[in-house]
Scaffold this active site. Structure first.
Site, short mmCIF file in Angstrom:
data_model
loop_
_atom_site.label_atom_id
_atom_site.label_comp_id
_atom_site.label_asym_id
_atom_site.label_seq_id
_atom_site.Cartn_x
_atom_site.Cartn_y
_atom_site.Cartn_z
CG HIS A 191 42.15 -38.11 45.43
ND1 HIS A 191 43.17 -37.79 46.45
CD2 HIS A 191 41.22 -37.05 45.37
CE1 HIS A 191 43.13 -36.55 46.88
NE2 HIS A 191 41.97 -36.12 46.15
NE ARG A 192 44.12 -33.38 42.30
CZ ARG A 192 43.69 -33.15 43.30
NH1 ARG A 192 44.63 -33.43 44.53
NH2 ARG A 192 42.17 -32.86 43.71
CG PHE A 236 44.82 -28.69 48.44
CD1 PHE A 236 45.91 -29.39 47.95
CD2 PHE A 236 43.70 -28.52 48.18
CE1 PHE A 236 45.41 -30.18 46.83
CE2 PHE A 236 43.07 -29.62 46.94
CZ PHE A 236 44.05 -30.25 46.40
CG ASN A 255 41.80 -26.19 44.82
OD1 ASN A 255 43.06 -26.22 45.13
ND2 ASN A 255 40.84 -26.73 45.38
CG ASP A 274 45.63 -32.67 51.86
OD1 ASP A 274 44.86 -33.41 51.26
OD2 ASP A 274 46.67 -32.09 50.96
CG ASP A 302 34.43 -32.34 40.09
OD1 ASP A 302 34.54 -31.38 40.34
OD2 ASP A 302 33.57 -33.05 40.75
CD GLU A 320 25.51 -23.28 37.88
OE1 GLU A 320 24.19 -23.72 38.53
OE2 GLU A 320 25.35 -22.60 36.84
CE LYS A 346 46.98 -34.83 48.50
NZ LYS A 346 46.53 -33.57 48.37
CB THR A 390 41.85 -26.23 38.78
OG1 THR A 390 41.58 -26.15 39.68
CG2 THR A 390 43.40 -25.85 38.53
P1 ITT Z 1 38.00 -26.40 40.53
O1 ITT Z 1 36.62 -26.88 40.29
O2 ITT Z 1 38.19 -25.11 39.97
O3 ITT Z 1 39.11 -27.40 39.96
P2 ITT Z 1 37.27 -26.69 43.28
O4 ITT Z 1 38.12 -26.33 44.53
O5 ITT Z 1 36.04 -25.99 43.01
O6 ITT Z 1 38.39 -26.25 41.95
P3 ITT Z 1 36.28 -29.20 42.97
O7 ITT Z 1 35.02 -28.80 42.58
O8 ITT Z 1 36.74 -30.54 42.38
O9 ITT Z 1 37.24 -28.31 43.16
O10 ITT Z 1 36.16 -29.67 44.69
C1 ITT Z 1 37.08 -30.43 45.17
C2 ITT Z 1 37.00 -30.28 46.69
O11 ITT Z 1 37.64 -31.39 47.54
C3 ITT Z 1 37.55 -28.75 47.33
O12 ITT Z 1 37.19 -28.37 48.35
C4 ITT Z 1 39.20 -29.50 47.35
O13 ITT Z 1 39.95 -28.75 48.38
C5 ITT Z 1 38.71 -30.94 48.09
N1 ITT Z 1 40.02 -31.61 47.63
C6 ITT Z 1 40.25 -32.28 46.42
N2 ITT Z 1 41.28 -32.97 46.49
C7 ITT Z 1 41.92 -32.80 47.50
C8 ITT Z 1 43.22 -33.23 48.23
O14 ITT Z 1 44.00 -33.98 47.38
N3 ITT Z 1 43.51 -32.75 49.43
C9 ITT Z 1 42.28 -32.14 50.32
N4 ITT Z 1 41.32 -31.76 49.68
C10 ITT Z 1 40.79 -32.00 48.52
#
Ligand code: ITT
Length: 194
Positions: free
Chosen positions: A175-176, A147, A11, A150, A68, A39, A170, A9
């Protein structure tokens, strides 16, 4: 035998949660190299989680885990969904766009979805799990924690947004957290630990 697991990831918010959830599993975690970007061409969370885990495993020659996830808003026909990250450029712009699109809609029901996948070094997907958390989209953000989306995701059962919850709370409802709760017992059965 190696127990190295590359976390696929970019993120930081997800990374913090994934690291906390994988503590005490016996894996040595390593972050994926920043230049390795996959991608997300899939149409589902599962397809994209598998794609990221598989491609990062192949590129690094190690086991890899990917998440994801995204937010599905009922009144927006499930948007932003798999496009949650691509909805705008920053977390605050994504939140602003979502609130703008939803406007004064009365139906604020939404769910966060997360699929986690683990791939072996040859790119094969060996484990997969999904978690869902139902909630409501607020009219204005509340809370400084977490983040992404949220601050606007309110969980009626706890009367708090994700951004107002402690990391442990949390984890217990998100979900996670649910996806990892389903994944962890399976991880222990992986033959890498034989
Ligand atoms: P990676 O693919 O590199 O892991 P990404 O941010 O591109 O990072 P995703 O494609 O899975 O990840 O997109 C998930 C989106 O949903 C992203 O904008 C996150 O901030 C949001 N998201 C996912 N889980 C969240 C959570 O627990 N709280 C708030 N926002 C969340």
């Amino acid at each position: 035998m190696t127990k190295l697991l590359v976390v696929a990831t970019g993120n930081q918010g997800k990374l913090r949660e994934m690291q906390a959830y994988l503590v005490n599993t016996g894996w040595e975690l390593r972050l994926k190299p920043a230049e390795l970007e996959i991608e997300e061409t899939g149409e589902t969370f599962a397809a994209n989680a598998c794609l990221k885990a598989s491609q990062i495993a192949l590129a690094t020659g190690n086991w890899a885990i990917a998440d994801d996830s995204g937010l599905q808003v009922d009144a927006l026909n499930g948007a932003p969904g798999v496009y949650s990250a691509r909805y705008s450029n920053t977390d605050s712009e994504r939140i602003a766009r979502l609130l703008r699109e939803l406007g004064n809609e009365v139906n604020r029901q939404a769910q966060f979805v997360c699929v986690v996948a683990i791939a072996s070094p040859d790119g094969a997907i060996v484990l997969q799990a999904e978690g869902i958390c139902h909630g409501e989209i607020l009219h204005t953000p509340i809370g400084d924690g977490g983040f992404g989306y949220d601050p606007i995701f309110y969980v009626p059962e706890k009367q708090l947004t994700f951004a107002q919850m402690t990391p442990d709370l949390k984890k217990s409802v998100s979900h996670r957290g649910k996806a990892f709760a389903a994944l962890l017992p399976q991880i222990e059965k992986l033959s890498i630990f034989d």
